[in-house]
Design a protein around this motif. Sequence first.
Motif, PDB file in Angstrom:
ATOM      1  N   ARG A  93       3.434 130.484 114.826  1.00  0.00           N
ATOM      2  CA  ARG A  93       4.175 129.655 115.782  1.00  0.00           C
ATOM      3  C   ARG A  93       4.099 128.161 115.475  1.00  0.00           C
ATOM      4  O   ARG A  93       4.862 127.381 116.040  1.00  0.00           O
ATOM      5  N   PHE A  94       3.208 127.758 114.594  1.00  0.00           N
ATOM      6  CA  PHE A  94       2.972 126.339 114.361  1.00  0.00           C
ATOM      7  C   PHE A  94       4.217 125.669 113.776  1.00  0.00           C
ATOM      8  O   PHE A  94       4.813 126.165 112.832  1.00  0.00           O
ATOM      9  N   GLU A  95       4.591 124.514 114.326  1.00  0.00           N
ATOM     10  CA  GLU A  95       5.828 123.854 113.909  1.00  0.00           C
ATOM     11  C   GLU A  95       5.602 122.518 113.206  1.00  0.00           C
ATOM     12  O   GLU A  95       6.551 121.895 112.740  1.00  0.00           O
ATOM     13  N   GLY A  96       4.359 122.046 113.149  1.00  0.00           N
ATOM     14  CA  GLY A  96       4.091 120.758 112.523  1.00  0.00           C
ATOM     15  C   GLY A  96       4.007 120.837 111.014  1.00  0.00           C
ATOM     16  O   GLY A  96       4.291 121.868 110.400  1.00  0.00           O
ATOM     17  N   SER A  97       3.598 119.731 110.394  1.00  0.00           N
ATOM     18  CA  SER A  97       3.439 119.696 108.942  1.00  0.00           C
ATOM     19  C   SER A  97       2.244 120.544 108.532  1.00  0.00           C
ATOM     20  O   SER A  97       1.382 120.883 109.341  1.00  0.00           O
ATOM     21  N   SER A  98       2.188 120.845 107.247  1.00  0.00           N
ATOM     22  CA  SER A  98       1.068 121.653 106.749  1.00  0.00           C
ATOM     23  C   SER A  98      -0.241 120.875 106.800  1.00  0.00           C
ATOM     24  O   SER A  98      -1.307 121.445 107.022  1.00  0.00           O
ATOM     25  N   ILE A 154      -2.104 129.134 104.945  1.00  0.00           N
ATOM     26  CA  ILE A 154      -1.819 127.767 105.377  1.00  0.00           C
ATOM     27  C   ILE A 154      -1.513 126.878 104.173  1.00  0.00           C
ATOM     28  O   ILE A 154      -0.534 126.113 104.168  1.00  0.00           O
ATOM     29  N   LEU A 155      -2.334 126.986 103.135  1.00  0.00           N
ATOM     30  CA  LEU A 155      -2.115 126.172 101.944  1.00  0.00           C
ATOM     31  C   LEU A 155      -0.831 126.570 101.219  1.00  0.00           C
ATOM     32  O   LEU A 155      -0.091 125.708 100.725  1.00  0.00           O
ATOM     33  N   GLN A 156      -0.544 127.865 101.164  1.00  0.00           N
ATOM     34  CA  GLN A 156       0.682 128.326 100.509  1.00  0.00           C
ATOM     35  C   GLN A 156       1.908 127.815 101.252  1.00  0.00           C
ATOM     36  O   GLN A 156       2.918 127.463 100.633  1.00  0.00           O
ATOM     37  N   ARG A 161       6.691 124.444 101.139  1.00  0.00           N
ATOM     38  CA  ARG A 161       7.497 123.413 101.804  1.00  0.00           C
ATOM     39  C   ARG A 161       7.500 122.091 101.042  1.00  0.00           C
ATOM     40  O   ARG A 161       8.142 121.130 101.461  1.00  0.00           O
ATOM     41  N   GLY A 162       6.781 122.043  99.912  1.00  0.00           N
ATOM     42  CA  GLY A 162       6.742 120.812  99.134  1.00  0.00           C
ATOM     43  C   GLY A 162       5.880 119.736  99.749  1.00  0.00           C
ATOM     44  O   GLY A 162       5.991 118.561  99.398  1.00  0.00           O
ATOM     45  N   GLU A 163       4.976 120.100 100.665  1.00  0.00           N
ATOM     46  CA  GLU A 163       4.128 119.125 101.347  1.00  0.00           C
ATOM     47  C   GLU A 163       2.769 118.962 100.681  1.00  0.00           C
ATOM     48  O   GLU A 163       2.142 117.909 100.807  1.00  0.00           O
ATOM     49  N   ASN A 224       1.262 111.247 103.915  1.00  0.00           N
ATOM     50  CA  ASN A 224       0.660 112.509 104.323  1.00  0.00           C
ATOM     51  C   ASN A 224       1.079 112.937 105.723  1.00  0.00           C
ATOM     52  O   ASN A 224       1.510 114.056 105.957  1.00  0.00           O
ATOM     53  N   ASP A 225       0.984 112.026 106.686  1.00  0.00           N
ATOM     54  CA  ASP A 225       1.260 112.377 108.077  1.00  0.00           C
ATOM     55  C   ASP A 225       2.736 112.651 108.322  1.00  0.00           C
ATOM     56  O   ASP A 225       3.101 113.293 109.303  1.00  0.00           O
ATOM     57  N   LYS A 226       3.608 112.136 107.457  1.00  0.00           N
ATOM     58  CA  LYS A 226       5.045 112.284 107.672  1.00  0.00           C
ATOM     59  C   LYS A 226       5.612 113.543 107.017  1.00  0.00           C
ATOM     60  O   LYS A 226       6.749 113.926 107.276  1.00  0.00           O
ATOM     61  N   GLY A 227       4.791 114.186 106.182  1.00  0.00           N
ATOM     62  CA  GLY A 227       5.296 115.369 105.488  1.00  0.00           C
ATOM     63  C   GLY A 227       6.480 115.026 104.610  1.00  0.00           C
ATOM     64  O   GLY A 227       7.420 115.811 104.455  1.00  0.00           O
ATOM     65  N   ALA A 228       6.473 113.831 104.014  1.00  0.00           N
ATOM     66  CA  ALA A 228       7.628 113.344 103.270  1.00  0.00           C
ATOM     67  C   ALA A 228       7.880 114.133 101.995  1.00  0.00           C
ATOM     68  O   ALA A 228       8.968 114.050 101.423  1.00  0.00           O
TER      69      ALA A 228
END
Length: 233
Positions: A93-98, A154-156, A161-163, A224-228
């Motif tokens: 269900r998690f919707e945030g960045s990795s 989680i890491l995968q 997602r390229g994060e 990092n925090d922006k998941g750019a």
Amino acid sequence: MALSKLIGGRVEETQAKRERRKEARPGELLDAALDLFVEKGFAATKSEEVAARAGVSKGTLFLYFPSKEELFKAVVRENISGRFQEWNQEFERFEGSSADMVRYCMKVWWERVGMTRASGITKLIISEARNFPDIAAFYQQEVIRPGQDLLRRILQRGVDRGELHVPDIEYAAYLITASMVFLIMGKHSLGACVPTDHPLDAERYLSCHMETMLRGLCTRPEDNDKGAGRNRK
């Protein structure tokens, strides 16, 4: 008639109390067992001690848990391994960045396990696993493998997602686990060696560890925090 009803009502009330007491016993036994396993270790804990602390007879204990090994397994399932279904659902269900997911994972672990009595189970396993191979195999199957599987997922997710840039996902998962083990040992063993005027702040340590690790894994550490990383061409 009134007297018979009164007596019958008291009998039913007594039976109901006994039933409630019976239903409560497994939980009380597991709670007592957790305390003693953490305090004394697996080898030194005696079944009769668990029964006495829970306020029941040894025979009653064995009605629910036929051996000390089965009691220990039930304690582990109640406090740690039984939660993996819930944790995996949270992952889905998690919707945030990795990066945020890694932070959340560590925060939840600390709040639900690390800072609780249950963290002493890991210290027990580290101390006694070689003397009780069956217990060690059980813990590996029920706790270590599911935990590592979840961390790898989680890491995968971050890689897909390229994060995150993770050269070796399996060993990167160990980097996260290492911080958990360090805190547990600090809480239950090594803490006695820490200067009293400079105690280890667990939350501060976890935050430092995670940020240091994430800045080594993120495709663009400064964002990092922006998941750019997802938007890179």
